[in-house]
Write a protein that holds these residues in place. Sequence first.
Motif, PDB file in Angstrom:
ATOM      1  N   VAL A  49       0.859  -1.179   0.000  1.00 10.00           N
ATOM      2  CA  VAL A  49       0.000   0.000   0.000  1.00 10.00           C
ATOM      3  C   VAL A  49       0.900   1.234   0.000  1.00 10.00           C
ATOM      4  CG1 VAL A  49      -1.770   1.279   1.271  1.00 10.00           C
ATOM      5  CG2 VAL A  49      -1.826  -1.209   1.239  1.00 10.00           C
ATOM      6  N   ILE A  50       0.583   2.182  -0.887  1.00  9.64           N
ATOM      7  CA  ILE A  50       1.326   3.434  -0.973  1.00  9.64           C
ATOM      8  C   ILE A  50       0.495   4.505  -0.285  1.00  9.64           C
ATOM      9  CG2 ILE A  50       2.358   5.118  -2.538  1.00  9.64           C
ATOM     10  CD1 ILE A  50       2.122   2.895  -4.704  1.00  9.64           C
ATOM     11  N   VAL A  51       1.144   5.281   0.610  1.00  8.64           N
ATOM     12  CA  VAL A  51       0.417   6.309   1.348  1.00  8.64           C
ATOM     13  C   VAL A  51       1.150   7.644   1.313  1.00  8.64           C
ATOM     14  CG1 VAL A  51      -0.731   4.715   2.926  1.00  8.64           C
ATOM     15  CG2 VAL A  51       1.475   5.610   3.534  1.00  8.64           C
ATOM     16  N   ASP A  52       0.369   8.705   1.488  1.00  6.81           N
ATOM     17  CA  ASP A  52       0.889  10.055   1.636  1.00  6.81           C
ATOM     18  C   ASP A  52       0.823  10.358   3.124  1.00  6.81           C
ATOM     19  OD1 ASP A  52       1.438  12.747   1.704  1.00  6.81           O
ATOM     20  OD2 ASP A  52      -0.023  13.298   0.166  1.00  6.81           O
ATOM     21  N   TYR A  53       1.973  10.550   3.747  1.00  6.95           N
ATOM     22  CA  TYR A  53       2.035  10.695   5.198  1.00  6.95           C
ATOM     23  C   TYR A  53       2.201  12.146   5.647  1.00  6.95           C
ATOM     24  CZ  TYR A  53       7.039  11.155   4.420  1.00  6.95           C
ATOM     25  OH  TYR A  53       8.260  11.571   3.984  1.00  6.95           O
ATOM     26  N   LYS A  54       1.938  13.091   4.776  1.00  8.99           N
ATOM     27  CA  LYS A  54       2.179  14.498   5.086  1.00  8.99           C
ATOM     28  C   LYS A  54       1.390  14.942   6.319  1.00  8.99           C
ATOM     29  CE  LYS A  54       1.199  17.015   1.729  1.00  8.99           C
ATOM     30  NZ  LYS A  54       0.844  17.827   0.624  1.00  8.99           N
ATOM     31  N   GLY A  55       2.098  15.519   7.279  1.00  6.61           N
ATOM     32  CA  GLY A  55       1.435  16.107   8.426  1.00  6.61           C
ATOM     33  C   GLY A  55       1.354  15.250   9.667  1.00  6.61           C
ATOM     34  N   ILE A  56       1.828  14.000   9.623  1.00  6.19           N
ATOM     35  CA  ILE A  56       1.724  13.193  10.840  1.00  6.19           C
ATOM     36  C   ILE A  56       2.868  13.561  11.786  1.00  6.19           C
ATOM     37  CG2 ILE A  56       0.573  11.309   9.636  1.00  6.19           C
ATOM     38  CD1 ILE A  56       3.113   9.660   9.909  1.00  6.19           C
ATOM     39  N   THR A  57       2.606  13.409  13.062  1.00  2.83           N
ATOM     40  CA  THR A  57       3.602  13.747  14.077  1.00  2.83           C
ATOM     41  C   THR A  57       4.557  12.579  14.286  1.00  2.83           C
ATOM     42  OG1 THR A  57       2.281  12.893  15.901  1.00  2.83           O
ATOM     43  CG2 THR A  57       1.917  15.205  15.267  1.00  2.83           C
ATOM     44  N   VAL A  58       5.632  12.848  14.992  1.00  2.74           N
ATOM     45  CA  VAL A  58       6.612  11.805  15.305  1.00  2.74           C
ATOM     46  C   VAL A  58       5.957  10.712  16.147  1.00  2.74           C
ATOM     47  CG1 VAL A  58       8.776  11.318  16.516  1.00  2.74           C
ATOM     48  CG2 VAL A  58       8.567  13.380  15.133  1.00  2.74           C
TER      49      VAL A  58
ATOM     50  N   ALA B 159      -5.324   5.917   8.564  1.00  2.00           N
ATOM     51  CA  ALA B 159      -5.933   7.027   7.814  1.00  2.00           C
ATOM     52  C   ALA B 159      -7.205   7.515   8.513  1.00  2.00           C
ATOM     53  CB  ALA B 159      -6.242   6.596   6.386  1.00  2.00           C
ATOM     54  N   LYS B 160      -7.992   6.589   9.073  1.00  2.00           N
ATOM     55  CA  LYS B 160      -9.209   6.980   9.797  1.00  2.00           C
ATOM     56  C   LYS B 160      -8.866   7.756  11.064  1.00  2.00           C
ATOM     57  CE  LYS B 160     -11.917   3.059   8.202  1.00  2.00           C
ATOM     58  NZ  LYS B 160     -12.415   1.729   8.580  1.00  2.00           N
ATOM     59  N   LYS B 161      -7.848   7.297  11.795  1.00  2.00           N
ATOM     60  CA  LYS B 161      -7.458   7.941  13.046  1.00  2.00           C
ATOM     61  C   LYS B 161      -6.904   9.343  12.814  1.00  2.00           C
ATOM     62  CE  LYS B 161      -5.944   3.703  15.286  1.00  2.00           C
ATOM     63  NZ  LYS B 161      -4.738   2.997  15.734  1.00  2.00           N
ATOM     64  N   MET B 162      -6.138   9.524  11.748  1.00  2.00           N
ATOM     65  CA  MET B 162      -5.421  10.782  11.536  1.00  2.00           C
ATOM     66  C   MET B 162      -6.199  11.798  10.721  1.00  2.00           C
ATOM     67  SD  MET B 162      -1.571   9.513  11.191  1.00  2.00           S
ATOM     68  CE  MET B 162      -0.946   8.224  12.221  1.00  2.00           C
ATOM     69  N   ASP B 163      -7.341  11.423  10.256  1.00  2.00           N
ATOM     70  CA  ASP B 163      -8.304  12.344   9.656  1.00  2.00           C
ATOM     71  C   ASP B 163      -7.683  13.366   8.690  1.00  2.00           C
ATOM     72  OD1 ASP B 163     -10.944  13.142   9.321  1.00  2.00           O
ATOM     73  OD2 ASP B 163     -10.749  14.744  10.799  1.00  2.00           O
ATOM     74  N   GLY B 164      -7.250  12.886   7.524  1.00  2.00           N
ATOM     75  CA  GLY B 164      -6.775  13.778   6.470  1.00  2.00           C
ATOM     76  C   GLY B 164      -5.278  13.989   6.424  1.00  2.00           C
ATOM     77  N   LYS B 165      -4.568  13.681   7.514  1.00  2.00           N
ATOM     78  CA  LYS B 165      -3.124  13.859   7.507  1.00  2.00           C
ATOM     79  C   LYS B 165      -2.415  12.672   6.865  1.00  2.00           C
ATOM     80  CE  LYS B 165      -2.749  14.582  12.008  1.00  2.00           C
ATOM     81  NZ  LYS B 165      -2.134  14.858  13.308  1.00  2.00           N
ATOM     82  N   PHE B 166      -3.104  11.581   6.722  1.00  2.00           N
ATOM     83  CA  PHE B 166      -2.534  10.331   6.250  1.00  2.00           C
ATOM     84  C   PHE B 166      -3.496   9.783   5.207  1.00  2.00           C
ATOM     85  CE2 PHE B 166      -1.357   5.853   6.678  1.00  2.00           C
ATOM     86  CZ  PHE B 166       0.012   5.923   6.855  1.00  2.00           C
ATOM     87  N   GLU B 167      -3.067   9.675   3.964  1.00  2.00           N
ATOM     88  CA  GLU B 167      -3.991   9.321   2.887  1.00  2.00           C
ATOM     89  C   GLU B 167      -3.436   8.170   2.055  1.00  2.00           C
ATOM     90  OE1 GLU B 167      -5.519  11.440  -1.187  1.00  2.00           O
ATOM     91  OE2 GLU B 167      -5.121  12.710   0.549  1.00  2.00           O
ATOM     92  N   ILE B 168      -4.268   7.174   1.803  1.00  2.00           N
ATOM     93  CA  ILE B 168      -3.873   6.045   0.964  1.00  2.00           C
ATOM     94  C   ILE B 168      -3.925   6.481  -0.496  1.00  2.00           C
ATOM     95  CG2 ILE B 168      -4.466   3.710   0.224  1.00  2.00           C
ATOM     96  CD1 ILE B 168      -5.596   3.236   3.035  1.00  2.00           C
ATOM     97  N   LYS B 169      -2.826   6.267  -1.209  1.00  2.00           N
ATOM     98  CA  LYS B 169      -2.751   6.643  -2.625  1.00  2.00           C
ATOM     99  C   LYS B 169      -3.163   5.486  -3.530  1.00  2.00           C
ATOM    100  CE  LYS B 169       1.181   9.847  -2.261  1.00  2.00           C
ATOM    101  NZ  LYS B 169       2.528  10.102  -2.810  1.00  2.00           N
ATOM    102  N   GLY B 170      -2.740   4.285  -3.202  1.00  2.00           N
ATOM    103  CA  GLY B 170      -3.022   3.120  -4.038  1.00  2.00           C
ATOM    104  C   GLY B 170      -2.273   1.917  -3.509  1.00  2.00           C
ATOM    105  N   GLY B 171      -2.249   0.869  -4.313  1.00  2.00           N
ATOM    106  CA  GLY B 171      -1.546  -0.323  -3.869  1.00  2.00           C
ATOM    107  C   GLY B 171      -1.495  -1.399  -4.923  1.00  2.00           C
ATOM    108  N   PHE B 172      -0.951  -2.534  -4.527  1.00  2.00           N
ATOM    109  CA  PHE B 172      -0.870  -3.683  -5.416  1.00  2.00           C
ATOM    110  C   PHE B 172      -1.052  -4.957  -4.606  1.00  2.00           C
ATOM    111  CE2 PHE B 172       3.416  -2.947  -3.940  1.00  2.00           C
ATOM    112  CZ  PHE B 172       3.908  -4.215  -3.688  1.00  2.00           C
ATOM    113  N   MET B 173      -1.445  -6.007  -5.321  1.00  2.00           N
ATOM    114  CA  MET B 173      -1.662  -7.301  -4.691  1.00  2.00           C
ATOM    115  C   MET B 173      -1.329  -8.374  -5.718  1.00  2.00           C
ATOM    116  SD  MET B 173      -5.134  -8.731  -2.890  1.00  2.00           S
ATOM    117  CE  MET B 173      -6.099  -8.715  -4.382  1.00  2.00           C
TER     118      MET B 173
END
Length: 176
Positions: free
Chosen positions: A28-37, A101-115
């Motif tokens: 799974v590829i994600v955009d992690y912009k804005g999450i804290t340490v 992604a649900k917990k971080m509400d917009g700061k963490f977004e799934i872009k796509g993935g493969f299987m």
Amino acid sequence: MPNAKVLSAKQAIVAELTEKVQKATAGVIVDYKGITVEEDTALRKECRENGVDYAVVKNTMLRFAFNNTGLSELDGLLNGTTSLALSDDVVAPARIMSNCAKKMDGKFEIKGGFMDGKVVDLATIQSLASIPALPVLQAQVLGTMLAPITGLAVVLKQIAEKGGEAAPAEAAPAAE
């Protein structure tokens, strides 16, 4: 153009990344912009506990790795901040990243993935995320299999406690 030492180091990183992507059953590829340490540390801990390899990856390196493995359809998703979750378990990366992604509400977004070497859409990732973890599924199946046996054991125990006597039958209508 980078010098030979830097180029060989980058090629080694791409080769290692390519190998990881090829061996993984799902990713799974994600955009992690804005999450804290703290959030990132908790996410990495959960990934480790579930056997998911999670790493922040440079888009260029990941693009080369995807092109080497036949997943070039994912190139369009490789912009901004990108991290990758890989696992042999098809469900684990989707479930963990979706919950995050649900917990971080917009700061963490799934872009796509493969299987299994094929690109999957967000709907597929979301449906995989809704599947319970393997131990939970195993417990559900085992519980379903044991229910009739447990019921039989309870009935046999009750018969044994009564000394083997048959339960009194209710007054049946007389046959004429």
